[in-house]
Design a protein around this motif. Structure first.
Motif, short mmCIF file in Angstrom:
data_model
loop_
_atom_site.label_atom_id
_atom_site.label_comp_id
_atom_site.label_asym_id
_atom_site.label_seq_id
_atom_site.Cartn_x
_atom_site.Cartn_y
_atom_site.Cartn_z
N ASN A 1 0.83 -1.21 0.00
CA ASN A 1 0.00 0.00 0.00
C ASN A 1 0.86 1.26 0.00
N ILE A 2 1.95 1.23 0.74
CA ILE A 2 2.83 2.40 0.84
C ILE A 2 3.68 2.53 -0.42
N ILE A 3 4.16 1.40 -0.91
CA ILE A 3 4.97 1.43 -2.13
C ILE A 3 4.17 2.04 -3.28
N ASN A 4 2.89 1.66 -3.38
CA ASN A 4 2.05 2.11 -4.50
C ASN A 4 1.13 3.27 -4.16
N GLY A 5 1.14 3.68 -2.90
CA GLY A 5 0.41 4.90 -2.52
C GLY A 5 -1.09 4.79 -2.54
N GLN A 6 -1.63 3.60 -2.22
CA GLN A 6 -3.08 3.49 -2.19
C GLN A 6 -3.55 2.40 -1.22
N TYR A 7 -4.74 2.61 -0.67
CA TYR A 7 -5.35 1.65 0.26
C TYR A 7 -6.82 1.50 -0.10
N LYS A 8 -7.26 0.26 -0.28
CA LYS A 8 -8.66 -0.02 -0.56
C LYS A 8 -9.40 -0.25 0.75
N LYS A 9 -10.34 0.61 1.05
CA LYS A 9 -11.08 0.54 2.30
C LYS A 9 -12.07 -0.62 2.29
N VAL A 10 -12.55 -0.95 3.47
CA VAL A 10 -13.51 -2.02 3.63
C VAL A 10 -14.77 -1.76 2.80
N ASP A 11 -15.16 -0.49 2.67
CA ASP A 11 -16.37 -0.16 1.91
C ASP A 11 -16.14 -0.14 0.40
N GLY A 12 -14.91 -0.45 -0.04
CA GLY A 12 -14.62 -0.53 -1.46
C GLY A 12 -14.02 0.72 -2.07
#
Length: 408
Positions: free
Chosen positions: A308-319
């Motif tokens: 997530n840090i390497i690619n700069g994104q996080y997918k939340k539980v709500d999508g």
């Protein structure tokens, strides 16, 4: 002669101008790099907050399920509580990359992480085990808390907190996800080849000895877990002191902390403590989640935390997705070669841990593997995680000039 001198002076002037940090091109490059560093740190903080919010929400759901089960125990509510535990681990596993730099999760005293995710634990300290010993006999009889009514006539948050880590013994774990896991699944005494989780019956909370105390312990552990996790979330809230201090750091210092966390998780903690140790010892007790046999997901989610840090994104539980400037974006401005290499290694890591997750039952997967054979699935993933940890440490040095030791 004068003409030669004039030409020489002109050449010197051109050379000085081209090498000067005040040149328009260099100023533009430096400005772009500094802007990227700031944007990366900002995006990191947003990802941290979003993933901890998800972890807290799912852990609150776990507490709700446990409260409902203890109030009126039956098989359906017991299964629901176990599923809520598994669901809570999904976002929490993706927060593990925020450790190892004295942040809110594991400051100077190692708390509250020691109350949240400590492992491995001596399950006999908490409740009965298959051999009936009820724990290692200590000089002060600190053992088998659920059934030891003489030593623990009253169960409370204070009692459970005081015993965790007692006498500097790391296996004296009474709280956190894994203590709750044991109270829900029980000891996994089956052979790895059987591919079975712990087989605790819900009747441990109805007709078994000290059923009410067991339920009380389970409720207290869930309540404490929510409190401790919330204490971490609160420090990343908008306007919170720690968040403001982190964002106010010189950007190289903030990036050094960020990359220290993910490098140490990749090489030292995940590849080393959580995977290599289990292969070396060939012991399911060395699994991260040995009672529920959820270790295959732990491994994947911890690796995803780094990705997530390497690619700069996080997918939340709500999508929905939190995204922005990534580590790769910053690194590319300094070294396109290192950025490309890290991107390739990170992709390899996720492919290999996905295979581990798909296979399930990590204790079964390690059978027959040896730490010196990286052609097998688990140690192959370990090798890639170690490489990634080294490359993350190098990225930190390239970007900030600071040295990072990826070991723990």
């Amino acid at each position: 002669m004068r003409k030669l001198i004039a030409l020489s002076l002109t050449a010197v002037a051109l050379t000085l101008t081209s090498c000067s940090s005040d040149s328009p091109d260099d100023n533009g490059q430096n400005t772009a790099l500094e802007n990227a560093k700031s944007a990366f740190v900002d995006n990191y903080v947003n990802i941290v907050k979003a993933s901890y919010d998800d972890a807290l929400a799912k852990t609150q759901d776990l507490k709700t399920a446990i409260d409902a089960f203890v109030a009126a125990p039956d098989a359906g509510k017991f299964d629901a509580a176990k599923q809520a535990w598994l669901d809570a681990r999904e976002p929490y596993g993706q927060t593990e990359g925020y450790r190892f730099y004295d942040g809110p999760i594991d400051g100077d005293g190692g708390e509250p992480e020691g109350y949240i995710n400590a492992w491995p634990l001596d399950e006999a300290l908490i409740d009965y085990v298959a051999d009936g010993t009820g724990g290692q006999q200590g000089s002060d009889n600190r053992q088998n808390i659920v059934n030891n009514t003489a030593e623990y006539p009253t169960l409370s948050k204070t009692v459970l907190r005081d015993i965790t880590g007692y006498n500097e013994n790391e296996s004296n774990v009474t709280l956190g996800y894994h203590a709750i896991e044991f109270l829900l699944w029980g000891q996994d005494s089956s052979a790895p080849a059987d591919q079975m989780t712990g087989q605790r019956a819900f009747t441990d909370y109805t007709t078994a000895d000290n059923a009410d105390r067991r339920g009380q312990y389970l409720k207290l552990a869930a309540e404490i877990l929510v409190e401790d996790l919330k204490s971490v979330v609160d420090q990343w809230e908008e306007g919170a002191t720690y968040r403001k201090e982190f964002l106010a750091l010189e950007k190289n210092d903030a990036i050094d902390k960020i990359l220290t966390g993910v490098a140490k998780l990749s090489k030292g903690e995940l590849a080393g403590e959580r995977m290599t140790t289990a292969v070396k010892n060939q012991d399911q007790e060395d699994e991260h989640s040995c009672f529920s046999d959820n270790t295959h997901r732990d491994i994947y989610l911890n690796a995803q935390s780094i990705n997530n840090i390497i690619n700069g994104q996080y997918k939340k539980v709500d999508g929905t997705t939190i995204s922005g400037t990534s580590l790769l974006d910053v690194l590319k401005l300094v070294s396109t070669e290192e950025s490309a290499a890290l991107e390739a290694t990170a992709g390899t890591v996720m492919t290999k841990v996905q295979a581990i997750s798909d296979a399930k039952f990590f204790d079964n997967q390690i059978i027959g593997e040896t730490i010196d054979n990286i052609s097998k699935p688990v140690m192959s993933a370990v090798s890639s995680l170690e490489k990634q940890g080294d490359e993350l440490a190098q990225a930190g040095k390239t970007i900030t000039g600071k040295n990072i030791d990826p070991r723990v």
